[in-house]
Design a protein around this motif. Structure first.
Motif, PDB file in Angstrom:
ATOM      1  N   PRO A   2       1.307  -1.278  -0.236  1.00 17.08           N
ATOM      2  CA  PRO A   2      -0.012  -0.106   0.053  1.00 17.08           C
ATOM      3  C   PRO A   2       0.929   0.711   0.575  1.00 17.08           C
ATOM      4  O   PRO A   2       1.835   1.022   0.382  1.00 17.08           O
ATOM      5  N   ILE A   3       0.308   2.360  -0.931  1.00 12.41           N
ATOM      6  CA  ILE A   3       1.059   3.389  -0.484  1.00 12.41           C
ATOM      7  C   ILE A   3       0.396   4.682   1.306  1.00 12.41           C
ATOM      8  O   ILE A   3       1.527   5.455   0.784  1.00 12.41           O
ATOM      9  N   ILE A   4      -0.821   3.458   0.326  1.00 12.05           N
ATOM     10  CA  ILE A   4      -1.502   4.822   2.365  1.00 12.05           C
ATOM     11  C   ILE A   4      -1.790   3.873   3.318  1.00 12.05           C
ATOM     12  O   ILE A   4      -2.639   2.921   2.600  1.00 12.05           O
ATOM     13  N   SER A   5      -1.729   3.702   4.821  1.00 10.52           N
ATOM     14  CA  SER A   5      -1.648   2.648   5.660  1.00 10.52           C
ATOM     15  C   SER A   5      -2.459   3.530   6.538  1.00 10.52           C
ATOM     16  O   SER A   5      -1.947   4.788   7.137  1.00 10.52           O
ATOM     17  N   PHE A   6      -3.928   3.175   7.148  1.00 10.07           N
ATOM     18  CA  PHE A   6      -4.408   3.902   8.499  1.00 10.07           C
ATOM     19  C   PHE A   6      -4.032   2.963   9.501  1.00 10.07           C
ATOM     20  O   PHE A   6      -4.890   2.196   9.204  1.00 10.07           O
ATOM     21  N   LYS A   7      -3.611   2.842  10.914  1.00 10.49           N
ATOM     22  CA  LYS A   7      -3.907   1.840  11.779  1.00 10.49           C
ATOM     23  C   LYS A   7      -4.898   2.239  12.966  1.00 10.49           C
ATOM     24  O   LYS A   7      -4.025   2.871  13.257  1.00 10.49           O
ATOM     25  N   HIS A   8      -5.704   2.134  13.140  1.00 11.51           N
ATOM     26  CA  HIS A   8      -6.116   2.276  14.166  1.00 11.51           C
ATOM     27  C   HIS A   8      -6.137   3.595  14.190  1.00 11.51           C
ATOM     28  O   HIS A   8      -5.497   4.422  15.444  1.00 11.51           O
ATOM     29  N   VAL A   9      -6.434   4.732  13.350  1.00  7.64           N
ATOM     30  CA  VAL A   9      -6.741   6.308  13.794  1.00  7.64           C
ATOM     31  C   VAL A   9      -7.645   6.798  14.082  1.00  7.64           C
ATOM     32  O   VAL A   9      -8.626   6.648  13.305  1.00  7.64           O
ATOM     33  N   SER A  10      -7.500   7.367  15.384  1.00  6.62           N
ATOM     34  CA  SER A  10      -8.513   8.410  15.463  1.00  6.62           C
ATOM     35  C   SER A  10      -8.017   9.840  15.904  1.00  6.62           C
ATOM     36  O   SER A  10      -7.238  10.450  16.449  1.00  6.62           O
ATOM     37  N   LYS A  11      -9.370  10.258  15.691  1.00  5.36           N
ATOM     38  CA  LYS A  11      -8.863  12.135  15.595  1.00  5.36           C
ATOM     39  C   LYS A  11      -9.577  12.402  16.697  1.00  5.36           C
ATOM     40  O   LYS A  11     -11.323  12.738  16.241  1.00  5.36           O
ATOM     41  N   VAL A  12      -9.297  13.622  17.169  1.00  5.04           N
ATOM     42  CA  VAL A  12     -10.805  14.044  18.523  1.00  5.04           C
ATOM     43  C   VAL A  12      -9.947  15.283  19.054  1.00  5.04           C
ATOM     44  O   VAL A  12      -8.463  15.771  18.494  1.00  5.04           O
ATOM     45  N   TYR A  13     -11.249  16.114  17.960  1.00  2.61           N
ATOM     46  CA  TYR A  13     -10.741  18.090  17.862  1.00  2.61           C
ATOM     47  C   TYR A  13     -10.242  18.870  19.335  1.00  2.61           C
ATOM     48  O   TYR A  13     -11.211  17.740  20.057  1.00  2.61           O
ATOM     49  N   SER A  14      -9.393  19.645  19.284  1.00  2.00           N
ATOM     50  CA  SER A  14      -8.997  19.752  21.192  1.00  2.00           C
ATOM     51  C   SER A  14     -10.679  20.419  21.343  1.00  2.00           C
ATOM     52  O   SER A  14     -10.793  20.868  22.497  1.00  2.00           O
ATOM     53  N   ASN A  15     -11.633  20.736  20.772  1.00  4.43           N
ATOM     54  CA  ASN A  15     -12.752  21.230  21.292  1.00  4.43           C
ATOM     55  C   ASN A  15     -14.020  20.080  21.496  1.00  4.43           C
ATOM     56  O   ASN A  15     -14.740  19.998  21.797  1.00  4.43           O
ATOM     57  N   GLY A  16     -13.665  19.218  21.620  1.00  6.79           N
ATOM     58  CA  GLY A  16     -13.623  17.500  21.893  1.00  6.79           C
ATOM     59  C   GLY A  16     -14.808  16.924  21.032  1.00  6.79           C
ATOM     60  O   GLY A  16     -15.045  15.531  21.117  1.00  6.79           O
ATOM     61  N   ALA A  67       5.970   5.935   9.258  1.00 10.21           N
ATOM     62  CA  ALA A  67       5.234   7.060   9.757  1.00 10.21           C
ATOM     63  C   ALA A  67       4.681   8.434   9.524  1.00 10.21           C
ATOM     64  O   ALA A  67       5.411   9.281   9.192  1.00 10.21           O
ATOM     65  N   VAL A  68       3.547   8.955   9.525  1.00  9.27           N
ATOM     66  CA  VAL A  68       3.682  10.026   9.535  1.00  9.27           C
ATOM     67  C   VAL A  68       4.032  10.835  10.343  1.00  9.27           C
ATOM     68  O   VAL A  68       4.946  12.353  10.443  1.00  9.27           O
ATOM     69  N   SER A  69       3.936  11.021  11.512  1.00 10.20           N
ATOM     70  CA  SER A  69       4.609  11.291  12.865  1.00 10.20           C
ATOM     71  C   SER A  69       5.361  11.661  12.581  1.00 10.20           C
ATOM     72  O   SER A  69       6.497  12.820  13.725  1.00 10.20           O
ATOM     73  N   ALA A  70       6.804  11.068  12.595  1.00 11.83           N
ATOM     74  CA  ALA A  70       7.563  11.555  12.200  1.00 11.83           C
ATOM     75  C   ALA A  70       8.915  12.435  11.185  1.00 11.83           C
ATOM     76  O   ALA A  70       9.166  12.634  12.011  1.00 11.83           O
ATOM     77  N   TYR A  71       7.800  12.531  10.904  1.00 10.12           N
ATOM     78  CA  TYR A  71       7.782  13.935   9.880  1.00 10.12           C
ATOM     79  C   TYR A  71       8.137  14.815  10.540  1.00 10.12           C
ATOM     80  O   TYR A  71       6.741  15.533  11.220  1.00 10.12           O
ATOM     81  N   LYS A  72       9.111  15.974  10.795  1.00  3.44           N
ATOM     82  CA  LYS A  72       9.355  17.262  11.768  1.00  3.44           C
ATOM     83  C   LYS A  72       9.667  18.494  10.662  1.00  3.44           C
ATOM     84  O   LYS A  72      10.812  17.883  10.039  1.00  3.44           O
TER      85      LYS A  72
END
Ligand code: ADP
Ligand code: ADP
Length: 239
Positions: A2-16, A67-72
């Protein structure tokens, strides 16, 4: 792979507000994926976790196994360079020429001191013409962006992202403000980039009809959850 994979991704915005809930799926290279769902179902959030315009709160998104989170910092630009994005409202600089708008796609990702000052090489200009040719807009190269129709503006926006040589194109409701005829022109260009250049294309759409016409695969979101995922061959009128 795969070129893109989502592994158990959740997103809660700062306002909940819950944007995404436990998204877990993969997108093969070269797929034309359409994401459908009502307004507020999480389509835009999903798309923006891929280039890290939004941070995920749980899980991880992988682009080409990284991992996208590793890019800074600086390296985030190398991630985003590979991922072109177009928007419902085109995001062009209205008072600028088509050429300048297209060249700006180069500055954002390959800045040099000259380009930052608005001085472009002959090579950059040739590339701008080539990009405009791919969306059939080279004859408008010296027009002002705000003199163009919506469909023409969206084609210029596509040409702008082509300046970064993307492997992936994210299109967030790209045709939401266009009429049916222009819609077809824009969708046809995205399909051609997918089929002829092998780009992986992800399009957020309201219209299930259009999804059926263009997608290889349709996924559906509802309240941040992935509730539907079928290859186009399995999608029926009854769905
Ligand atoms: P869609 O693209 O399908 O219309 P979105 O991804 O924009 O859906 O929105 C998903 C949910 O997250 C909605 O409830 C929306 O109001 C909320 N949301 C989107 N962006 C933000 C934000 N920046 N802050 C808080 N909530 C947001
Ligand atoms: P992130 O966590 O991805 O950085 P934030 O939670 O900081 O996103 O939200 C970004 C901004 O968008 C905030 O100022 C938020 O108030 C605003 N916003 C709130 N609700 C929405 C919404 N429904 N759609 C779009 N933007 C929203």
């Amino acid at each position: 792979a795969p070129i893109i994979s989502f592994k158990h991704v959740s997103k809660v915005y700062s306002n909940g507000t819950v944007g995404l809930k436990d998204i877990d799926f993969s997108i093969p290279k070269g797929q034309f994926l359409v994401v459908v769902g009502l307004s507020g179902s999480g389509k835009s959030t999903l798309m923006r976790t891929i280039n890290r315009m939004h941070e995920v709160t749980e899980g991880e998104v992988y682009v080409e196994n990284e991992a996208v989170s590793a890019y800074k910092g600086r390296s985030l630009r190398t991630l985003r360079r590979r991922i072109g994005m177009i928007f419902q409202n085109f995001n062009l600089i209205n008072r600028s020429s088509v050429e300048k708008n297209v060249l700006s796609g180069r500055v954002s990702y390959y800045p040099t001191w000259k380009s930052v000052m608005g001085l472009f090489s002959a090579e950059d200009k040739q590339k701008a013409v080539a990009s405009l040719n791919r969306v059939n807009m080279s004859e408008k190269i010296y027009a002002r962006a705000d003199e163009l129709s919506g469909g023409q503006q969206q084609r210029v926006a596509i040409a702008r992202t082509l300046m970064q040589d993307p492997k992936i194109i994210l299109a967030d409701e790209p045709i939401a403000s266009l009429d049916p005829l222009t819609t077809k022109t824009v969708m046809d260009i995205l399909k051609r980039l997918n089929q002829e250049d092998g780009l992986t294309v992800i399009v957020n759409l309201h219209s299930v009809e259009l999804a059926r016409e263009y997608a290889d695969r349709i996924v559906g979101l509802r309240a941040g959850e992935l509730v539907y995922d079928e290859p186009i061959s399995a999608v029926t009128e009854a769905d």
